[in-house]
Design a protein around this motif. Structure first.
Motif, PDB file in Angstrom:
ATOM      1  N   LEU A 122      45.145-117.960  20.724  1.00 13.45           N
ATOM      2  CA  LEU A 122      46.171-116.994  20.347  1.00 13.45           C
ATOM      3  C   LEU A 122      47.536-117.668  20.291  1.00 13.45           C
ATOM      4  O   LEU A 122      47.857-118.485  21.157  1.00 13.45           O
TER       5      LEU A 122
ATOM      6  N   VAL B 273      44.384-116.906  16.057  1.00 12.40           N
ATOM      7  CA  VAL B 273      44.938-115.577  15.811  1.00 12.40           C
ATOM      8  C   VAL B 273      46.437-115.689  16.084  1.00 12.40           C
ATOM      9  O   VAL B 273      46.846-116.100  17.170  1.00 12.40           O
TER      10      VAL B 273
ATOM     11  N   ILE C 207      50.117-113.803  16.221  1.00 12.63           N
ATOM     12  CA  ILE C 207      50.764-112.502  16.372  1.00 12.63           C
ATOM     13  C   ILE C 207      52.264-112.712  16.203  1.00 12.63           C
ATOM     14  O   ILE C 207      52.898-113.378  17.021  1.00 12.63           O
TER      15      ILE C 207
ATOM     16  N   ASP D 229      48.142-112.579  11.744  1.00 10.43           N
ATOM     17  CA  ASP D 229      47.052-111.612  11.781  1.00 10.43           C
ATOM     18  C   ASP D 229      47.527-110.240  12.250  1.00 10.43           C
ATOM     19  O   ASP D 229      46.967-109.219  11.859  1.00 10.43           O
ATOM     20  N   PHE D 230      48.541-110.246  13.105  1.00 11.26           N
ATOM     21  CA  PHE D 230      49.068-109.010  13.681  1.00 11.26           C
ATOM     22  C   PHE D 230      50.576-109.120  13.823  1.00 11.26           C
ATOM     23  O   PHE D 230      51.147-110.207  13.726  1.00 11.26           O
TER      24      PHE D 230
ATOM     25  N   LYS E  25      42.357-106.893  22.578  1.00  6.86           N
ATOM     26  CA  LYS E  25      42.389-106.590  21.147  1.00  6.86           C
ATOM     27  C   LYS E  25      42.451-107.886  20.335  1.00  6.86           C
ATOM     28  O   LYS E  25      41.691-108.076  19.382  1.00  6.86           O
ATOM     29  N   TYR E  26      43.331-108.782  20.711  1.00  5.39           N
ATOM     30  CA  TYR E  26      43.495-110.017  19.950  1.00  5.39           C
ATOM     31  C   TYR E  26      42.315-110.957  20.124  1.00  5.39           C
ATOM     32  O   TYR E  26      41.920-111.648  19.190  1.00  5.39           O
TER      33      TYR E  26
ATOM     34  N   GLU F  89      39.484-109.806  17.946  1.00  4.96           N
ATOM     35  CA  GLU F  89      39.737-110.201  16.562  1.00  4.96           C
ATOM     36  C   GLU F  89      39.426-111.681  16.364  1.00  4.96           C
ATOM     37  O   GLU F  89      38.858-112.065  15.351  1.00  4.96           O
ATOM     38  N   GLN F  90      39.767-112.506  17.338  1.00  5.81           N
ATOM     39  CA  GLN F  90      39.484-113.933  17.224  1.00  5.81           C
ATOM     40  C   GLN F  90      37.982-114.174  17.150  1.00  5.81           C
ATOM     41  O   GLN F  90      37.506-114.959  16.335  1.00  5.81           O
TER      42      GLN F  90
END
Length: 132
Positions: A51, A82, A84, A101-102, A121-122, A125-126
């Motif tokens: 992340l 991912v 953010i 991604d977010f 959540k992240y 997604e990863q």
């Protein structure tokens, strides 16, 4: 599972609070900090992060790179983390166009339940991205 996180923001206090919040709910995770986009671009050369949290406006000794410029450069370097985008301003469309991604509007959650939900959540997604 152990995860690696990079938090990019020029505000020292915010970086320390973020690191403390993450390690409070995920003590086995590895969290690195960068004060600007240029430093983050150097760090991704040697570490693959799960992340990456990227601030939009950061001070720098040179011409400061915007967070969106840094994200764009990371994606051009084939970074698959991912990402953010983060800002106190509504820059969501800019971050998503750059390859994030977010988007997360500051301020960040501080209590353990909200931080845990955010990280789950992240990470979900990863996992989804790696399976695709």
């Amino acid at each position: 599972p152990q995860r690696s996180v990079l938090f990019v923001d020029d505000e020292v206090v915010l970086r320390k609070l973020f690191v403390r919040s993450v390690l409070n709910v995920c003590p086995d995770w590895h969290v690195d900090e960068a004060s600007c986009g240029e430093v983050a671009l150097e760090m991704i050369k040697t570490t693959a992060y799960d992340l990456i949290f990227m601030d939009q406006f950061m001070a720098s000794a040179q011409k400061p790179m915007l967070g969106t410029e840094t994200v764009f450069a990371m994606r051009r370097s084939n970074v698959t983390s991912v990402i953010i985008g983060c800002s106190a301003n509504d820059t969501e469309s800019d971050f998503l166009a750059a390859g994030s991604d977010f988007f997360l509007l500051k301020p960040f959650p501080a209590n353990a339940i909200e931080v845990t939900a955010l990280l789950q959540k992240y990470c979900l997604e990863q996992r989804r991205m790696k399976m695709a």
